[in-house]
Design an enzyme around this catalytic site. Structure first.
Site: not given
Ligand code: MRU
Length: 344
Positions: A63-64, A239
């Site tokens: 997860g960014a 992202d």
């Protein structure tokens, strides 16, 4: 007040996630190992930079925003274990080579580099990581609050991949809006695509929604064309977002956006400004990670294709900004045309 242990500040209790993604203790740094979910809730200790890099590369943490936070804490952990500034700079270089697409990794590591290059003490370096975490948490709650304007009393919504507290501090990004809506009494039903090949939707989003008892239906990506027309809106994360709003997110997001356009369903991107890369004018400049063929050749540990098959396995795709109805950040709801300058 700073300390070597530090303690992340609490989130508003009513909205606090019922699980901890990061554990920062007096002498240990561990993360919830997302590869084991939903079957096991185990914590993976990250005692050194090599293990932290492995955890990011293998998607034990993902997860960014979360990748950036974990990288920052890996540097802070090395600092409190008395690594030299030279070693810390090497650590930052190693961590920056783990995953190329999510810009948050580089933003967080740049913040850590600044403090190391200023000859920061271990206490100051730990403080920097804690500050980054606190800022991202605050951004998550702000996004969730702004997003409520897009949620009616009753709604059937779609999402993609995983964008909850497993992917970003606080309540996450896109899923944070849905969680807050549910906790505020709105009637939300979520359609969750399983998200091949690594099943972040099935393993993680379905698990997170079930923690909050939010009704959801799991679907395969192949079912989306037949179901998107029933949705009131779709909320996804990001992202990396280019200055013009083109958005890289988990592969399959662009296809979902195309279905949304076809059926007239609003398609919202939700991301903190730390995911905006205003140095890139458009999405074609975003580096797209290509991952191991094994992820496509197998389903879990079971081989499902001839071992020597040629494979193309991009982890992300880019949705052009004109497919995006609005982008929600901690600053509010932006609508096209997007033109971000100087975001960090
Ligand atoms: O490869 P992953 O699981 O790290 O990809 C994550 C996503 O694409 C998420 O949708 C994204 O990071 C956005 S929200 C935190």
């Amino acid at each position: 007040m700073s300390s070597l242990q530090g303690e992340p500040k609490g989130s508003p209790s009513a909205f606090k996630p019922p699980y901890q993604t990061i554990r920062w203790r007096a002498s240990k740094f561990s993360v919830l190992d997302q590869r084991q979910l939903p079957l096991k809730k185990t914590y993976m200790e990250l005692p050194d930079i090599k293990t932290a890099c492995l955890a990011i590369k293998t998607l034990a943490v993902r997860g960014a925003p979360l990748i950036g936070i974990v990288a920052a804490f890996a540097v802070a952990h090395a600092a409190r274990k008395h690594a030299t500034h030279k070693k810390l700079l090497q650590a930052i270089d190693q961590l920056s080579q783990t995953r190329p697409t999510a810009v948050n990794l580089f933003v967080c590591l740049n913040h850590m580099r600044e403090i190391v290059e200023q000859d920061g003490s271990p206490v100051q370096i730990v403080r920097q990581a804690l500050d980054i975490l606190e800022i991202e948490e605050t951004r998550s709650y702000a996004m969730a609050a702004h997003g409520q304007k897009l949620i009616a009393k009753e709604m059937k919504v779609g999402t993609y991949c995983n964008t909850g507290a497993l992917a970003a501090p606080g309540l996450g990004t896109a899923l944070g809006i849905l969680i807050k809506a549910h906790l505020s009494g709105k009637k939300i039903e979520v359609v969750v695509p399983e998200t091949r090949p690594l099943l972040q939707g099935a393993r993680l989003t379905a698990w997170e929604l079930s923690q909050y008892k939010i009704p959801y239906r799991l679907v395969t990506e192949s079912a989306l064309a037949g179901i998107v027309g029933e949705l009131d809106a779709v909320f996804v994360g990001a992202d990396r977002i280019a200055a013009n709003g083109d958005t890289a997110n988990k592969v399959g997001t662009f296809g979902l956006a195309i279905f949304c356009r076809q059926f007239g369903v609003p398609f919202y991107v939700v991301a903190p400004t730390s995911t905006i890369d205003s140095n890139l004018s458009e999405g074609s400049q975003i580096p797209i990670e290509e991952r191991s063929p094994d992820e496509v050749l197998s389903f879990g540990s079971c081989r499902t294709a001839p071992a020597k098959s040629k494979v193309y396995n991009p982890a992300f795709d880019v949705t052009p900004s004109d497919f995006i109805t609005a982008i929600v950040t901690e600053k509010g709801i932006a609508r096209p045309p997007y033109n971000w300058t100087g975001e960090k």
